[in-house]
Design a protein around this motif. Sequence first.
Motif, mmCIF file in Angstrom:
data_model
loop_
_atom_site.group_PDB
_atom_site.id
_atom_site.type_symbol
_atom_site.label_atom_id
_atom_site.label_comp_id
_atom_site.label_asym_id
_atom_site.label_seq_id
_atom_site.Cartn_x
_atom_site.Cartn_y
_atom_site.Cartn_z
ATOM 1 N N MET A 151 0.838 -1.198 0.000
ATOM 2 C CA MET A 151 0.000 0.000 0.000
ATOM 3 C C MET A 151 0.874 1.250 0.000
ATOM 4 S SD MET A 151 -2.577 -1.408 2.925
ATOM 5 C CE MET A 151 -3.716 -0.037 2.930
ATOM 6 N N PRO A 152 0.483 2.283 -0.748
ATOM 7 C CA PRO A 152 1.241 3.531 -0.733
ATOM 8 C C PRO A 152 1.024 4.288 0.585
ATOM 9 C CG PRO A 152 -0.119 3.338 -2.716
ATOM 10 C CD PRO A 152 -0.584 2.291 -1.753
ATOM 11 N N VAL A 153 2.115 4.768 1.153
ATOM 12 C CA VAL A 153 2.078 5.552 2.388
ATOM 13 C C VAL A 153 2.603 6.950 2.084
ATOM 14 C CG1 VAL A 153 2.997 5.778 4.722
ATOM 15 C CG2 VAL A 153 2.419 3.515 3.814
ATOM 16 N N ALA A 154 1.815 7.968 2.424
ATOM 17 C CA ALA A 154 2.253 9.346 2.201
ATOM 18 C C ALA A 154 3.335 9.706 3.209
ATOM 19 C CB ALA A 154 1.061 10.296 2.328
ATOM 20 N N VAL A 155 4.466 10.176 2.734
ATOM 21 C CA VAL A 155 5.584 10.497 3.618
ATOM 22 C C VAL A 155 5.999 11.959 3.530
ATOM 23 C CG1 VAL A 155 6.517 8.165 3.659
ATOM 24 C CG2 VAL A 155 7.245 9.744 1.872
ATOM 25 N N GLY A 156 5.449 12.719 2.637
ATOM 26 C CA GLY A 156 5.851 14.113 2.549
ATOM 27 C C GLY A 156 5.053 14.863 1.515
ATOM 28 N N GLU A 157 4.958 16.158 1.720
ATOM 29 C CA GLU A 157 4.232 17.014 0.796
ATOM 30 C C GLU A 157 5.000 18.319 0.669
ATOM 31 O OE1 GLU A 157 0.354 17.978 2.152
ATOM 32 O OE2 GLU A 157 -0.106 19.290 0.473
#
Lengths: 123, 232
Positions: free
Chosen positions: A17-23
């Motif tokens: 699953m994709p995990v958001a780590v930064g924006e």
Amino acid sequence: MANIKTSNFNIHSLFPMPVAVGEVEVSVTVPGGSADGYRARADINLPIGADFFRTSVTSSRSGRTYAGSYVKEKYSTDDVFIADIRATGSGGIEALAGVYSYNIGTTSQSITYTFHIQAYKLQ
Amino acid sequence: MVKPDNFVINSMYSMDFLCGYWEGSYTTSEISSSTQIAHALGFIPLCTGVYSYDGGITWVPFHPAGSFISGGVFTSVYSDADKVWLFVANFTGSQVTVNYRIFGFQPSDATSPVPIPAQTNDFTINTMNNYAKVVAMGKVNISDLTINAESTLVTHDLGYVPEALVWMDFTGDGVRTCVEVESIYYASGEEDTTWSYFCKTSSALRYFLRSSSMKDGPINALHYRIYGDQNG
């Protein structure tokens, strides 16, 4: 319930699953009067190394927010702009905007591209 | 959503997952070439990802037009019913090795379940992580869209500009494939009839289709996925 280690209760996904780590958000401007081949760059750090990223690009001239990391805009026979990104070896993102066409003189107006970048890792 | 049972955990929104992940390298000759990776998903996956042209130092997103900041190596990824295609346009004049990471998603109209990968126990969900949530996904037939106007693919009414991924579903040489789209916007001029763009707003995802030749051409449909993450 007995006081047992909560770490024993893991949930396992059947799939990665994709995990958001930064924006991050960064803007790059191409000035009016730029010639073919002109490139404007901006570097921005992502705090955590990412496996991939999803990008939107907002154009100051059209006012549109495009899906994707690559945009090409043409405003007249003379003005052709491009916007693109790449992840650099330092763990950051390099955003780039420039003049694309091979047969123009100089651009008549400036343009600013704002890149909205979400970085992801796989769990 | 056609197959909600494919989502292992249901939050308020379906948590995104990959139906396929392909990582490796491919060495191309001094001219452009392609390679294929077999898959047995039972449907055409929607692929995205990144590639590196310098041994894994710099990574560039795939897109059909190629990147102009990728050292003369333009790489795109396509998929069909049993293969993932990696196409490398090589303008360097010498042999190049491309490293790739390809991520596959299940299309909304897939009717077969996603094969479960062998390494199941490696995918442990951690509540500290921010997993991507899908708020809308679907498929729109090109024949239903208007030429020379922004057609609304989907109204999401999130109140902010979300992330979105869009793929073209087209048939070329008798093979149906999917490829991630790019945005080309012309404010004036008729020089190029192949341009189109995807526009995101706080209420909808829109698509501008430029010409009837595109509508009557090889493109059949668009697949979209809208995520809960704000991105613009």
